[in-house]
Scaffold this motif. Structure first.
Motif, PDB file in Angstrom:
ATOM      1  N   ALA A   1      41.571  72.703  69.662  1.00 38.63           N
ATOM      2  CA  ALA A   1      42.456  73.761  69.161  1.00 38.63           C
ATOM      3  C   ALA A   1      43.886  73.242  69.055  1.00 38.63           C
ATOM      4  CB  ALA A   1      42.393  74.966  70.084  1.00 38.63           C
ATOM      5  N   LEU A   2      44.570  73.695  68.030  1.00 44.67           N
ATOM      6  CA  LEU A   2      45.939  73.247  67.776  1.00 44.67           C
ATOM      7  C   LEU A   2      46.857  73.541  68.965  1.00 44.67           C
ATOM      8  CD1 LEU A   2      47.747  71.922  65.697  1.00 44.67           C
ATOM      9  CD2 LEU A   2      48.144  74.156  64.665  1.00 44.67           C
ATOM     10  N   ASP A   3      46.700  74.742  69.547  1.00 42.96           N
ATOM     11  CA  ASP A   3      47.531  75.117  70.694  1.00 42.96           C
ATOM     12  C   ASP A   3      47.423  74.096  71.821  1.00 42.96           C
ATOM     13  OD1 ASP A   3      48.594  77.331  69.608  1.00 42.96           O
ATOM     14  OD2 ASP A   3      47.156  78.739  70.497  1.00 42.96           O
ATOM     15  N   ASP A   4      46.198  73.714  72.137  1.00 49.15           N
ATOM     16  CA  ASP A   4      45.980  72.746  73.210  1.00 49.15           C
ATOM     17  C   ASP A   4      46.594  71.399  72.852  1.00 49.15           C
ATOM     18  OD1 ASP A   4      44.588  74.665  74.513  1.00 49.15           O
ATOM     19  OD2 ASP A   4      42.609  73.950  73.868  1.00 49.15           O
ATOM     20  N   THR A   5      46.429  71.018  71.586  1.00 43.17           N
ATOM     21  CA  THR A   5      46.934  69.725  71.143  1.00 43.17           C
ATOM     22  C   THR A   5      48.452  69.668  71.251  1.00 43.17           C
ATOM     23  OG1 THR A   5      45.090  69.555  69.606  1.00 43.17           O
ATOM     24  CG2 THR A   5      46.929  68.080  69.244  1.00 43.17           C
ATOM     25  N   VAL A   6      49.111  70.730  70.810  1.00 45.19           N
ATOM     26  CA  VAL A   6      50.576  70.768  70.889  1.00 45.19           C
ATOM     27  C   VAL A   6      51.005  70.595  72.338  1.00 45.19           C
ATOM     28  CG1 VAL A   6      52.622  72.215  70.568  1.00 45.19           C
ATOM     29  CG2 VAL A   6      50.818  72.207  68.837  1.00 45.19           C
ATOM     30  N   PHE A   7      50.337  71.343  73.211  1.00 47.91           N
ATOM     31  CA  PHE A   7      50.677  71.300  74.634  1.00 47.91           C
ATOM     32  C   PHE A   7      50.424  69.900  75.212  1.00 47.91           C
ATOM     33  CE2 PHE A   7      49.361  71.808  79.086  1.00 47.91           C
ATOM     34  CZ  PHE A   7      50.551  72.303  79.598  1.00 47.91           C
ATOM     35  N   ASP A   8      49.249  69.341  74.918  1.00 47.88           N
ATOM     36  CA  ASP A   8      48.884  68.020  75.460  1.00 47.88           C
ATOM     37  C   ASP A   8      49.799  66.909  74.952  1.00 47.88           C
ATOM     38  OD1 ASP A   8      46.843  69.157  76.803  1.00 47.88           O
ATOM     39  OD2 ASP A   8      45.257  68.513  75.428  1.00 47.88           O
ATOM     40  N   SER A   9      50.330  67.083  73.746  1.00 49.75           N
ATOM     41  CA  SER A   9      51.134  66.013  73.161  1.00 49.75           C
ATOM     42  C   SER A   9      52.560  66.004  73.687  1.00 49.75           C
ATOM     43  CB  SER A   9      51.183  66.147  71.638  1.00 49.75           C
ATOM     44  OG  SER A   9      49.922  66.451  71.134  1.00 49.75           O
ATOM     45  N   GLY A  10      52.872  66.969  74.546  1.00 44.05           N
ATOM     46  CA  GLY A  10      54.194  66.980  75.151  1.00 44.05           C
ATOM     47  C   GLY A  10      55.279  67.558  74.264  1.00 44.05           C
ATOM     48  N   PHE A  11      54.900  68.254  73.197  1.00 40.07           N
ATOM     49  CA  PHE A  11      55.900  68.927  72.371  1.00 40.07           C
ATOM     50  C   PHE A  11      56.213  70.289  72.982  1.00 40.07           C
ATOM     51  CE2 PHE A  11      54.642  65.734  69.409  1.00 40.07           C
ATOM     52  CZ  PHE A  11      55.759  65.512  68.629  1.00 40.07           C
ATOM     53  N   ASP A  12      57.463  70.734  72.840  1.00 42.90           N
ATOM     54  CA  ASP A  12      57.861  71.997  73.452  1.00 42.90           C
ATOM     55  C   ASP A  12      57.470  73.185  72.577  1.00 42.90           C
ATOM     56  OD1 ASP A  12      58.964  70.549  75.497  1.00 42.90           O
ATOM     57  OD2 ASP A  12      60.901  70.377  74.470  1.00 42.90           O
ATOM     58  N   SER A  13      57.381  72.959  71.273  1.00 38.29           N
ATOM     59  CA  SER A  13      57.129  74.095  70.391  1.00 38.29           C
ATOM     60  C   SER A  13      56.188  73.715  69.266  1.00 38.29           C
ATOM     61  CB  SER A  13      58.446  74.586  69.788  1.00 38.29           C
ATOM     62  OG  SER A  13      58.910  73.631  68.859  1.00 38.29           O
ATOM     63  N   HIS A  14      55.534  74.743  68.723  1.00 45.38           N
ATOM     64  CA  HIS A  14      54.670  74.562  67.557  1.00 45.38           C
ATOM     65  C   HIS A  14      55.455  73.997  66.365  1.00 45.38           C
ATOM     66  CE1 HIS A  14      50.498  75.984  67.780  1.00 45.38           C
ATOM     67  NE2 HIS A  14      50.896  76.569  68.893  1.00 45.38           N
ATOM     68  N   SER A  15      56.643  74.586  66.159  1.00 38.63           N
ATOM     69  CA  SER A  15      57.400  74.182  64.969  1.00 38.63           C
ATOM     70  C   SER A  15      57.828  72.721  65.072  1.00 38.63           C
ATOM     71  CB  SER A  15      58.604  75.107  64.758  1.00 38.63           C
ATOM     72  OG  SER A  15      59.435  75.063  65.897  1.00 38.63           O
ATOM     73  N   GLY A  16      58.243  72.317  66.263  1.00 35.78           N
ATOM     74  CA  GLY A  16      58.640  70.918  66.454  1.00 35.78           C
ATOM     75  C   GLY A  16      57.469  69.981  66.201  1.00 35.78           C
ATOM     76  N   PHE A  17      56.299  70.368  66.714  1.00 31.39           N
ATOM     77  CA  PHE A  17      55.101  69.559  66.528  1.00 31.39           C
ATOM     78  C   PHE A  17      54.719  69.484  65.049  1.00 31.39           C
ATOM     79  CE2 PHE A  17      50.435  69.337  66.109  1.00 31.39           C
ATOM     80  CZ  PHE A  17      50.238  68.081  66.650  1.00 31.39           C
ATOM     81  N   ARG A  18      54.702  70.653  64.381  1.00 28.77           N
ATOM     82  CA  ARG A  18      54.325  70.696  62.963  1.00 28.77           C
ATOM     83  C   ARG A  18      55.252  69.819  62.110  1.00 28.77           C
ATOM     84  NH1 ARG A  18      50.816  74.256  60.942  1.00 28.77           N
ATOM     85  NH2 ARG A  18      49.906  75.697  62.419  1.00 28.77           N
ATOM     86  N   ALA A  19      56.550  69.916  62.406  1.00 30.79           N
ATOM     87  CA  ALA A  19      57.528  69.152  61.617  1.00 30.79           C
ATOM     88  C   ALA A  19      57.316  67.653  61.820  1.00 30.79           C
ATOM     89  CB  ALA A  19      58.945  69.561  62.000  1.00 30.79           C
ATOM     90  N   ALA A  20      57.167  67.246  63.093  1.00 29.88           N
ATOM     91  CA  ALA A  20      56.977  65.820  63.386  1.00 29.88           C
ATOM     92  C   ALA A  20      55.678  65.324  62.771  1.00 29.88           C
ATOM     93  CB  ALA A  20      56.976  65.597  64.899  1.00 29.88           C
ATOM     94  N   PHE A  21      54.650  66.137  62.867  1.00 31.55           N
ATOM     95  CA  PHE A  21      53.344  65.773  62.328  1.00 31.55           C
ATOM     96  C   PHE A  21      53.413  65.587  60.813  1.00 31.55           C
ATOM     97  CE2 PHE A  21      48.999  66.201  61.003  1.00 31.55           C
ATOM     98  CZ  PHE A  21      48.260  65.678  62.052  1.00 31.55           C
ATOM     99  N   ALA A  22      54.035  66.563  60.145  1.00 31.02           N
ATOM    100  CA  ALA A  22      54.116  66.513  58.680  1.00 31.02           C
ATOM    101  C   ALA A  22      54.929  65.307  58.227  1.00 31.02           C
ATOM    102  CB  ALA A  22      54.725  67.803  58.145  1.00 31.02           C
ATOM    103  N   ARG A  23      55.982  64.950  58.993  1.00 31.45           N
ATOM    104  CA  ARG A  23      56.810  63.800  58.615  1.00 31.45           C
ATOM    105  C   ARG A  23      55.990  62.521  58.628  1.00 31.45           C
ATOM    106  NH1 ARG A  23      61.090  65.868  61.271  1.00 31.45           N
ATOM    107  NH2 ARG A  23      60.563  64.823  63.209  1.00 31.45           N
TER     108      ARG A  23
END
Ligand SMILES: [Zn+2]
Length: 353
Positions: A144-166
């Protein structure tokens, strides 16, 4: 253990401060008792006062001290880098802060320089890329995306999405069916190589000091439309095993799958290269005839030089008609040694040099 290029080649590289030889050899100066990287900017000594070593350890044991200008001991990929990478891979967070580096007895500035030199990015950027690579794998694995964001050490969904898309050029959602190019490093007796793999197979194997490496990365991005991230896969593991056997003289053919998109002509040339048996060579003219383009030996030579999977697609088996070695992106000394290894049949590379 590592082998050295011919002495005259090392002399030329050292005199020219050729940085592409850094990590391949060390030059020690008898009159000063100091040893340097090939690229050292200090004034060069007379050739007869220089001796060459394959490793920092060899130079140190021969009684030389490290040069204060080029700092050769800081520029090799030593044990601590491997330990650091292992630690990164073992942790879920994939983030090591400066304080932790200091606790491990490492100077953060030194870590940054080392990673810039060996991986073309800072340690911070490496950790980030590695984290995103892991996130990519876990999303593909159905997590699940929620778990992945948390496990990857990102503080927020938006931060994770932006970094991922880049990095991946797509949002985490579609990544479920996606692929990426994982890059890793392979130690060989001829120096370190950078390797890359996609799901379909190995797509890159190059000597790391090759100047074309940046260009090859760009070509890979364009050919595959995929992001490059540090990582490991079963293909890369298999590649390491098979390369080890090849250099030990016990493997003549590779079985790891390959992925090598190119123009129709390049594909034809590379497929032809794969047909040259271990221990044999062909001339550029013969190769041109084999692809049905007699007289196009120059174009064949160019396609040969664009091969991205050294050793496995054996472009080193193409030589000049007159018996000369021709060219080689990884350095002629390596081409000569590869051919000697294959001709010796069954001997270790380290035994024939
Ligand atoms: Zn120096």
């Amino acid at each position: 253990m590592q082998v050295l290029p011919p002495v005259n080649e090392m002399q030329r590289a050292f005199l020219a401060s050729d940085a592409s030889y850094n990590g391949v050899f060390y030059a020690a100066v008898r009159t000063t008792g100091i040893f340097c990287l090939p690229a050292c900017p200090a004034r060069k000594p007379l050739p007869e006062n220089v001796e060459f070593f394959a490793t920092v350890k060899d130079a140190l044991f021969a009684g030389y001290r490290a040069c204060k200008r080029c700092c050769p001991t800081e520029s090799t990929a030593p044990e601590w880098v491997r330990e650091l990478l292992a630690r990164l891979d073992a942790s879920t967070d994939v983030r090591i802060r400066e304080g932790e580096l200091r606790e491990m007895g490492l100077d953060p500035g030194r870590v940054r320089r080392q990673f810039l030199r060996d991986y073309g990015m800072t340690f911070h950027a490496y950790c980030r890329a590695r984290r995103l690579g892991k996130a990519f794998e876990s999303i593909r694995g159905g997590k699940a995306l929620d778990d992945t964001v948390f496990d990857s050490g990102f503080d927020s969904h938006s931060g994770f999405r932006a970094a991922f898309a880049r990095v991946f050029g797509t949002s985490p959602g579609p990544a479920r069916d996606g692929d990426c190019i994982r890059l890793s490093w392979v130690q060989t007796p001829m120096g370190p190589m950078v390797a890359g793999a996609v799901d379909a197979g190995v797509c890159l194997l190059e000597f790391t000091e090759r100047r074309m490496l940046e260009v090859q990365f760009d070509t890979l991005r364009q050919r595959f439309h995929l992001a490059l991230v540090p990582g490991e896969t079963a293909h890369l593991e298999q590649l390491r095993t098979e390369l080890g056997e090849y250099f030990a003289g016990t493997r003549r053919e590779f079985t790891v799958p390959l992925a090598y998109p190119g123009t129709a002509f390049e594909r034809e040339v590379w497929t032809c290269l794969l047909g040259i048996p271990h221990g044999e060579t062909r001339s550029y003219e013969e190769l041109a005839r084999a692809v049905g383009r007699p007289g196009a030996s120059r174009a064949v030579g160019t396609a040969n030089g664009r091969n991205r999977i050294a050793i496995l697609i054996p472009c080193h088996r193409v030589v000049n008609k007159n018996g000369g070695l021709g060219g080689y992106g990884g350095g002629l000394w390596r081409k000569r040694l590869l051919l000697e290894l294959e001709k010796a049949g069954g001997q270790r590379l380290l035994d024939i040099v």
